[in-house]
Design a protein around this motif. Structure first.
Motif, PDB file in Angstrom:
ATOM      1  N   ASP A  23      14.614  49.994  88.641  1.00 54.32           N
ATOM      2  CA  ASP A  23      13.427  50.700  89.124  1.00 54.32           C
ATOM      3  C   ASP A  23      13.101  51.939  88.296  1.00 54.32           C
ATOM      4  O   ASP A  23      12.032  52.525  88.440  1.00 54.32           O
ATOM      5  CB  ASP A  23      13.626  51.148  90.582  1.00 54.32           C
ATOM      6  CG  ASP A  23      13.620  49.960  91.526  1.00 54.32           C
ATOM      7  OD1 ASP A  23      12.829  49.031  91.278  1.00 54.32           O
ATOM      8  OD2 ASP A  23      14.412  49.961  92.489  1.00 54.32           O
ATOM      9  N   ALA A  24      14.040  52.341  87.452  1.00 55.96           N
ATOM     10  CA  ALA A  24      13.859  53.598  86.726  1.00 55.96           C
ATOM     11  C   ALA A  24      12.568  53.648  85.897  1.00 55.96           C
ATOM     12  O   ALA A  24      11.876  54.665  85.913  1.00 55.96           O
ATOM     13  CB  ALA A  24      15.083  53.902  85.863  1.00 55.96           C
ATOM     14  N   PRO A  25      12.197  52.563  85.187  1.00 56.80           N
ATOM     15  CA  PRO A  25      10.971  52.666  84.382  1.00 56.80           C
ATOM     16  C   PRO A  25       9.738  53.002  85.222  1.00 56.80           C
ATOM     17  O   PRO A  25       8.872  53.758  84.788  1.00 56.80           O
ATOM     18  CB  PRO A  25      10.834  51.266  83.757  1.00 56.80           C
ATOM     19  CG  PRO A  25      12.214  50.719  83.749  1.00 56.80           C
ATOM     20  CD  PRO A  25      12.898  51.285  84.972  1.00 56.80           C
ATOM     21  N   LEU A  26       9.681  52.441  86.427  1.00 55.45           N
ATOM     22  CA  LEU A  26       8.559  52.707  87.323  1.00 55.45           C
ATOM     23  C   LEU A  26       8.545  54.182  87.740  1.00 55.45           C
ATOM     24  O   LEU A  26       7.509  54.855  87.680  1.00 55.45           O
ATOM     25  CB  LEU A  26       8.674  51.799  88.541  1.00 55.45           C
ATOM     26  CG  LEU A  26       7.556  51.844  89.569  1.00 55.45           C
ATOM     27  CD1 LEU A  26       6.243  51.425  88.932  1.00 55.45           C
ATOM     28  CD2 LEU A  26       7.864  50.933  90.751  1.00 55.45           C
ATOM     29  N   TRP A  27       9.704  54.692  88.161  1.00 56.00           N
ATOM     30  CA  TRP A  27       9.820  56.105  88.543  1.00 56.00           C
ATOM     31  C   TRP A  27       9.466  57.010  87.370  1.00 56.00           C
ATOM     32  O   TRP A  27       8.746  57.998  87.527  1.00 56.00           O
ATOM     33  CB  TRP A  27      11.239  56.423  89.041  1.00 56.00           C
ATOM     34  CG  TRP A  27      11.469  55.993  90.453  1.00 56.00           C
ATOM     35  CD1 TRP A  27      11.738  54.728  90.886  1.00 56.00           C
ATOM     36  CD2 TRP A  27      11.434  56.817  91.630  1.00 56.00           C
ATOM     37  NE1 TRP A  27      11.870  54.716  92.254  1.00 56.00           N
ATOM     38  CE2 TRP A  27      11.698  55.976  92.734  1.00 56.00           C
ATOM     39  CE3 TRP A  27      11.208  58.184  91.850  1.00 56.00           C
ATOM     40  CZ2 TRP A  27      11.739  56.456  94.045  1.00 56.00           C
ATOM     41  CZ3 TRP A  27      11.256  58.663  93.156  1.00 56.00           C
ATOM     42  CH2 TRP A  27      11.518  57.804  94.234  1.00 56.00           C
ATOM     43  N   GLU A  28       9.970  56.661  86.193  1.00 50.37           N
ATOM     44  CA  GLU A  28       9.715  57.512  85.023  1.00 50.37           C
ATOM     45  C   GLU A  28       8.240  57.527  84.658  1.00 50.37           C
ATOM     46  O   GLU A  28       7.679  58.575  84.355  1.00 50.37           O
ATOM     47  CB  GLU A  28      10.569  57.056  83.834  1.00 50.37           C
ATOM     48  CG  GLU A  28      12.019  57.491  83.982  1.00 50.37           C
ATOM     49  CD  GLU A  28      12.957  56.785  83.000  1.00 50.37           C
ATOM     50  OE1 GLU A  28      12.476  56.210  81.997  1.00 50.37           O
ATOM     51  OE2 GLU A  28      14.171  56.813  83.248  1.00 50.37           O
ATOM     52  N   LEU A  29       7.619  56.345  84.696  1.00 48.76           N
ATOM     53  CA  LEU A  29       6.188  56.288  84.409  1.00 48.76           C
ATOM     54  C   LEU A  29       5.425  57.185  85.382  1.00 48.76           C
ATOM     55  O   LEU A  29       4.568  57.979  84.995  1.00 48.76           O
ATOM     56  CB  LEU A  29       5.678  54.852  84.515  1.00 48.76           C
ATOM     57  CG  LEU A  29       4.158  54.722  84.365  1.00 48.76           C
ATOM     58  CD1 LEU A  29       3.742  54.970  82.929  1.00 48.76           C
ATOM     59  CD2 LEU A  29       3.668  53.359  84.812  1.00 48.76           C
ATOM     60  N   PHE A  30       5.757  57.053  86.664  1.00 40.66           N
ATOM     61  CA  PHE A  30       5.093  57.868  87.678  1.00 40.66           C
ATOM     62  C   PHE A  30       5.330  59.355  87.421  1.00 40.66           C
ATOM     63  O   PHE A  30       4.391  60.163  87.389  1.00 40.66           O
ATOM     64  CB  PHE A  30       5.593  57.491  89.077  1.00 40.66           C
ATOM     65  CG  PHE A  30       5.114  58.426  90.145  1.00 40.66           C
ATOM     66  CD1 PHE A  30       3.790  58.408  90.555  1.00 40.66           C
ATOM     67  CD2 PHE A  30       5.969  59.353  90.715  1.00 40.66           C
ATOM     68  CE1 PHE A  30       3.328  59.292  91.522  1.00 40.66           C
ATOM     69  CE2 PHE A  30       5.525  60.244  91.688  1.00 40.66           C
ATOM     70  CZ  PHE A  30       4.198  60.209  92.087  1.00 40.66           C
ATOM     71  N   GLU A  31       6.593  59.727  87.211  1.00 37.60           N
ATOM     72  CA  GLU A  31       6.926  61.155  87.044  1.00 37.60           C
ATOM     73  C   GLU A  31       6.268  61.737  85.801  1.00 37.60           C
ATOM     74  O   GLU A  31       5.758  62.858  85.828  1.00 37.60           O
ATOM     75  CB  GLU A  31       8.450  61.326  87.002  1.00 37.60           C
ATOM     76  CG  GLU A  31       9.080  61.170  88.387  1.00 37.60           C
ATOM     77  CD  GLU A  31      10.597  60.945  88.353  1.00 37.60           C
ATOM     78  OE1 GLU A  31      11.175  60.807  87.239  1.00 37.60           O
ATOM     79  OE2 GLU A  31      11.209  60.910  89.443  1.00 37.60           O
ATOM     80  N   ASN A  32       6.273  60.976  84.707  1.00 30.24           N
ATOM     81  CA  ASN A  32       5.663  61.481  83.476  1.00 30.24           C
ATOM     82  C   ASN A  32       4.156  61.652  83.632  1.00 30.24           C
ATOM     83  O   ASN A  32       3.574  62.618  83.129  1.00 30.24           O
ATOM     84  CB  ASN A  32       5.953  60.538  82.299  1.00 30.24           C
ATOM     85  CG  ASN A  32       7.434  60.494  81.978  1.00 30.24           C
ATOM     86  OD1 ASN A  32       8.194  61.392  82.343  1.00 30.24           O
ATOM     87  ND2 ASN A  32       7.873  59.433  81.309  1.00 30.24           N
ATOM     88  N   THR A  33       3.534  60.710  84.341  1.00 30.67           N
ATOM     89  CA  THR A  33       2.085  60.801  84.556  1.00 30.67           C
ATOM     90  C   THR A  33       1.749  62.021  85.415  1.00 30.67           C
ATOM     91  O   THR A  33       0.853  62.791  85.093  1.00 30.67           O
ATOM     92  CB  THR A  33       1.564  59.518  85.232  1.00 30.67           C
ATOM     93  OG1 THR A  33       2.020  58.386  84.495  1.00 30.67           O
ATOM     94  CG2 THR A  33       0.050  59.500  85.270  1.00 30.67           C
ATOM     95  N   VAL A  34       2.514  62.193  86.497  1.00 30.30           N
ATOM     96  CA  VAL A  34       2.312  63.345  87.378  1.00 30.30           C
ATOM     97  C   VAL A  34       2.447  64.645  86.593  1.00 30.30           C
ATOM     98  O   VAL A  34       1.612  65.541  86.685  1.00 30.30           O
ATOM     99  CB  VAL A  34       3.354  63.334  88.524  1.00 30.30           C
ATOM    100  CG1 VAL A  34       3.443  64.695  89.185  1.00 30.30           C
ATOM    101  CG2 VAL A  34       2.993  62.274  89.545  1.00 30.30           C
TER     102      VAL A  34
END
Length: 448
Positions: A23-34
């Motif tokens: 799940d990390a890529p999804l979390w990272e994408l979200f966090e980086n976008t935020v």
């Protein structure tokens, strides 16, 4: 007790989830976008402790709210008797920090935070006892412009994440005396229809009558819809502020509906309240909630300071991202280094370090409990790693001062292996990976 009895397995706490590497890529994408969206509006990150004095929440959230009554993880620190609580939300902590460190002495501040929150509620889909929120707090701004800016920031975030089905609901809950006048009339109205109130509503009639308007009970719906509306009780100033927010949103073409029943669970909100809701997640529709909370700083002993913010439920938003069909390929590395023999192992370390110096992500095959050190099983792992290239070193290669580079994602499997001198392997791979369309390989896309 027999010697070979296995130790009992310990499992995680109910309602608290592990976020696994898949799940990390999804979390990272979200966090980086935020992070990039907030930065583009001039917000700065603040990180406050997960544990706060219990009094902070009792005072800030209001003693009769659901959260304080039955959802907080509160405990006594056995070392010194302090009453402590795991934060159920972050606004109170951010405001405490802003006051304690006098952050607004040189003007208003735009702040944002991200992290875990804790509520002891019944775990259900999209609701966990440890859950994550990302939020923004704008402290010291008075006008409707900042309310609108926060909303526009959210809209930009949804756009950048590729989310379509999120709509904005807006309301104004005025100030305390406007609410009190409305509340008196509302209680009187509800008393007149007491026969229709369910047990939940009866319990809330005097402690928190606004929450009754939020009921999902179909038999109460019609009566609740006809209840006195807070919007009709707003004075001149509150109305002007609310108009101001709407004007800016209309100008920028951000669609919204006014939902006169929209309230917030916390005691400290006033004026603008908003929610971003979706139909995609079943009944758990709200992905982001926010509004103004001008009274809070004063409640915490500061001088009157206006403030406004929002919080996003991360787990819910990630569900939405998954539902929108985005693909997140967990790609472990660019290059996987395969080797056999002691001399080759030393060379493999040198190659791997050089490639990392050049900015590539590299996995070096290391010995494992599962065994599998043959070239064949290492190549299997190379393939599974998502790498674009494997670098292969054996005794022959060491003797000749070369390595073999194999393109793992190549369409042309016949011609996908190249022998490269040991000292040129970095340049060769960087060339292959960055050359983009000019590569022989039409299927090669590199994200870096």
């Amino acid at each position: 007790m027999s010697e070979n009895k296995k130790a009992e397995k310990i499992v995680g706490v109910k309602g608290m989830n592990d976020i696994l590497p898949a799940d990390a890529p999804l979390w990272e994408l979200f966090e980086n976008t935020v992070q990039s969206v907030l930065k583009s509006y001039g917000f700065q990150q603040i990180r406050t402790p997960i544990v706060e004095p219990t009094a902070l929440f009792a005072r800030g959230l209001g003693a009769v709210t659901d959260i304080v009554e039955k959802e907080m993880y509160s405990f006594v620190d056995s070392m010194n008797g302090d009453q402590l609580t795991l934060r159920p939300e972050s606004t109170a902590g951010v405001v405490r920090a802003a006051l304690e460190h006098n952050l607004t002495y040189d003007g208003p501040k735009r702040l944002w935070y991200a992290g875990p929150m804790f509520r002891h509620e019944k775990p259900q889909r999209g609701r966990y006892r440890q859950f994550h929120q990302v939020g923004a707090e704008a402290i010291g701004f008075t006008g409707p412009d900042i309310d609108a800016e926060l909303i526009m920031l959210c809209q930009r975030l949804w756009d950048d994440l590729g989310l379509q089905d999120i709509r904005l609901e807006l309301n104004s809950i005025g100030n305390a005396d406007e609410r009190n006048r409305h509340r008196a009339d509302l209680v009187a109205y509800l008393e007149a229809h007491k026969d229709l109130l369910d047990a939940d509503a009866q319990r809330r009639l005097y402690s928190n009558p606004l929450r009754i308007l939020d009921t999902k009970n179909p038999t109460m719906q019609e009566m609740v819809n006809a209840a006195p509306k807070l919007l009709d009780y707003l004075g001149e100033e509150s109305r002007a502020h609310f108009e101001g927010v709407q004007k800016i949103l209309r100008h920028y073409g951000i669609p919204f509906t006014i939902n006169p029943r929209l309230v917030r669970g916390m005691d400290y909100y006033n004026r603008t309240v908003f929610e971003w809701v979706t139909e995609q997640l079943g009944s758990q529709g709200t992905v982001c909630g926010g509004g103004r909370y001008d009274p809070l700083v004063e409640m915490f002993g500061g001088k009157p300071t206006p403030a406004c913010g929002f919080a996003i439920g991360v787990e819910r938003l990630l569900e939405l991202m998954k539902a929108s069909g985005e693909q997140f390929e967990p790609n472990q590395c660019d290059v996987y280094v395969v080797h056999q023999g002691e001399a080759a192992q030393f060379q493999a370390f040198v190659v791997a370090e050089r490639l990392r110096d050049a900015g590539l992500d590299v996995v070096l095959n290391c010995a494992s409990a599962a065994g599998g050190s043959s070239f064949k099983s290492q190549m299997k792992r190379a393939d599974a790693s998502g790498a674009s290239y494997a670098v292969i070193i054996g005794d022959d290669e060491v003797a000749k001062g070369v390595v073999n580079v194999k393109a793992l994602r190549s369409a042309d499997l016949e011609h996908n292996q190249t022998t490269v001198p040991f000292d040129s392997v970095t340049d060769y791979l960087i060339g292959q990976i960055t050359c983009g369309d000019k590569c022989d390989d039409p299927n090669h896309h590199h994200h870096h």
